[in-house]
Write an enzyme that holds these catalytic residues in place. Structure first.
Site, short mmCIF file in Angstrom:
data_model
loop_
_atom_site.label_atom_id
_atom_site.label_comp_id
_atom_site.label_asym_id
_atom_site.label_seq_id
_atom_site.Cartn_x
_atom_site.Cartn_y
_atom_site.Cartn_z
N GLU A 88 0.81 -1.15 0.00
CA GLU A 88 0.03 -0.01 -0.07
C GLU A 88 0.70 1.24 0.05
O GLU A 88 0.79 2.09 1.04
CB GLU A 88 -0.93 -0.11 1.28
N GLU A 113 -5.67 -7.55 -1.68
CA GLU A 113 -6.48 -7.54 -0.50
C GLU A 113 -7.81 -7.03 -0.91
O GLU A 113 -7.92 -6.02 -1.83
CB GLU A 113 -5.77 -6.46 0.27
#
Length: 531
Positions: free
Chosen positions: A198, A340
């Site tokens: 991320e 995810e």
């Protein structure tokens, strides 16, 4: 409650996605289909992942986190379900890939794993985080599963917008990746590296300090950093796939909705979820056919993005996914492996979101790959597939994911919200089952074992029930993959509600710990018929 992610969406811009829809479509082919996750190392072919024979593989996996936290190893090892039992359930449910988040702290010499139930997991006593990872990789591989390693955090303290910090340099990041690539070289269970989790924006434009995409600043351009790390890894292990996430805002700066200046506002998305510039500025690797783009995607339980309240929700969502990352797959540029995605499903909108998202990925082996977040029930903003006992399963989530799961070869029958025909138990004819037993471990006063029963009959057994006997003095400690109970010297393992049917030719493995002298199960029966 433990939160594995900062509220990534809470720091993203709220700009509404333009409603343009990409018109290019995925290439229509009729590829060879690999069993489970295929054989040998994997590589890419257009928007598909293929095995060493060229057969198409779809990774349908799950995240099991903990190695990125202060525990430095998988969470749930404190539960009454042994680590092997948890992997057994994942494989049986149809998760053929395990994404393993870690922090660089867990890789340091002298790193110590904590939060382990020594009674349930005696084989992990005294092992380092990497040694525990070795055991998980070996066992997952024996079940036909694949492993993706995910550099989730530089330290266990938290995530970072860039791939380096003041205390963890880019050189450390790359050198640790090279160490892992060397450690697992020659082991095709481990298929690749998710380089950094991320990357995201920080600072306000024009003084952006976060991860950008295509901006050309070598200290912030995530695309260039991914090339440096990916090529370093491929120099050590050219067979690995390189998984590259997106950013949140391509400029690396937060949207200016907070400063009132809208002149520099841009279209931002989830942390790691914005690959809108990857078409214009692709990641260039030194080995062909190794690049997989890996966006993240979440629902309202993580953050209520504006698109969830649009008048045309959920019909608006495919265009949003197209814009951020789906175009890469639809234009046959590269495979997508959604690293995810998840939700607590408390908000009804989230259930619709998950159903819509799974349909968007496509059905069958040519659909987009994914690893659901997460197995862990202790993910604060999403919950997990496992319930709080780390044994039973959230059947609502599993029912939505089930049609898209491709079980690993060797993983056993895929469990699901539906089984065979409804009605009372089906008793197979005598001799229509076989039983094999494996003692996994033994210690002073107890042992751990696995009993595998195969239905050799011509019809499904629904619901199934396995019984066996133990000598007097041997008592059940815990069980998994079934509801296991004991009465006198007889033990009963009843089918769980999410997997009631045992298909003809199918097998089920019941795991357990027991107190007393290690003893093999005797007089094993499947629904009353002797095996």
């Amino acid at each position: 409650m433990f939160r594995p992610k900062a509220l990534g969406g809470a720091l993203t811009a709220l700009a509404t996605v333009a409603a343009g829809v990409f018109l290019a479509t995925a290439v229509s082919t009729s590829p060879a289909v690999a069993a489970g996750t295929g054989s040998g190392y994997l590589h890419t072919n257009g928007n598909q992942i293929v095995d060493s024979t060229g057969a198409t593989v779809r990774l349908t996996g799950i995240n099991w986190f903990g190695m990125e936290t202060d525990n430095k190893t998988f969470h749930g090892l404190w539960s009454n379900n042994p680590w092997r039992g948890q992997l057994d359930t994942m494989a049986r449910l149809g998760y053929n890939t395990l994404r393993v988040p870690y922090s660089n702290d867990a890789l340091k010499p002298g790193a110590t794993a904590s939060g382990i139930n020594d009674f349930v997991n005696p084989d992990l006593i005294g092992l380092s985080p990497l040694q525990i990872l070795d055991k998980v990789i070996d066992y997952a591989g024996s079940k036909g599963m694949r492993i993706i390693l995910d550099r989730h955090r530089p330290t266990s303290a938290g995530q970072s917008p860039l791939w380096y910090t003041s205390t963890v340099s880019e050189a450390t990041w790359i050198n640790d990746w090279k160490m892992l690539a060397q450690r697992y070289a020659g082991n095709p269970t481990v298929i690749g590296a998710d380089l950094h989790n991320e990357p995201h924006a920080e600072g306000t434009n024009p003084a952006a300090t976060g991860a950008c995409w295509g901006c050309g600043d070598t200290t912030r351009d995530w695309r260039l950093a991914a090339e440096r790390a990916g090529n370093a890894i491929l120099g050590v292990q050219p067979n690995w796939l390189i998984f590259v996430e997106g950013v949140s805002c391509p400029s690396g700066g937060l949207s200016n909705v907070w400063d009132g200046d809208t002149s520099n506002d841009e279209d931002c998305g989830w942390w790691g979820g914005n690959l809108s510039k990857a078409g214009q500025f692709p990641v260039r690797l030194s080995v062909a056919n190794r690049l997989v783009y890996s966006p993240h995607e979440y629902a309202t339980s993580v953050y209520r993005q504006t698109w969830f309240d649009a008048p045309d929700y959920p019909a608006n969502m495919p265009a949003i996914w197209d814009k951020y990352w789906g175009y890469l797959y639809k234009q046959n540029i590269a495979p997508i492996m959604m690293g995810e995605f998840g939700s607590t499903l408390v908000d009804p909108k989230d259930k619709v979101w998950l159903e819509k998202l799974m349909a968007y990925t496509g059905t069958g082996v040519t659909g987009m790959s994914f690893t659901y977040w997460s197995w862990n029930p202790n993910s604060g903003d999403t919950g997990g597939i496992a319930l709080d006992d780390w044994t039973n399963v959230n059947t609502t989530k599993q029912a939505i994911l089930q049609p898209y799961l491709i079980a690993p070869s060797g993983g056993g029958p895929t469990g699901g919200p539906t089984g065979g025909p409804t009605g009372g138990p089906t008793t197979p004819p005598p001799g229509a089952c076989t039983a094999t037993y494996r003692q996994v471990n033994a210690w002073q006063g107890g042992f751990q074992g696995e009993l595998t029963v195969k239905n050799t009959g011509s019809a499904a057994v629904n619901p199934w029930s396995v019984t066996w006997t133990w000598p007097a003095g041997v008592t059940l400690g815990s069980g998994w993959n079934a509801t296991v109970s004991q009465s006198g010297t007889t033990v009963t393992a009843a089918a769980p509600s999410h997997a009631p049917s045992l298909a003809a030719g199918g097998s089920v493995t019941v795991g357990f710990t027991a107190n007393g002298t290690a003893s093999a199960p005797g007089a094993v029966k499947l629904n009353g018929a002797s095996c």
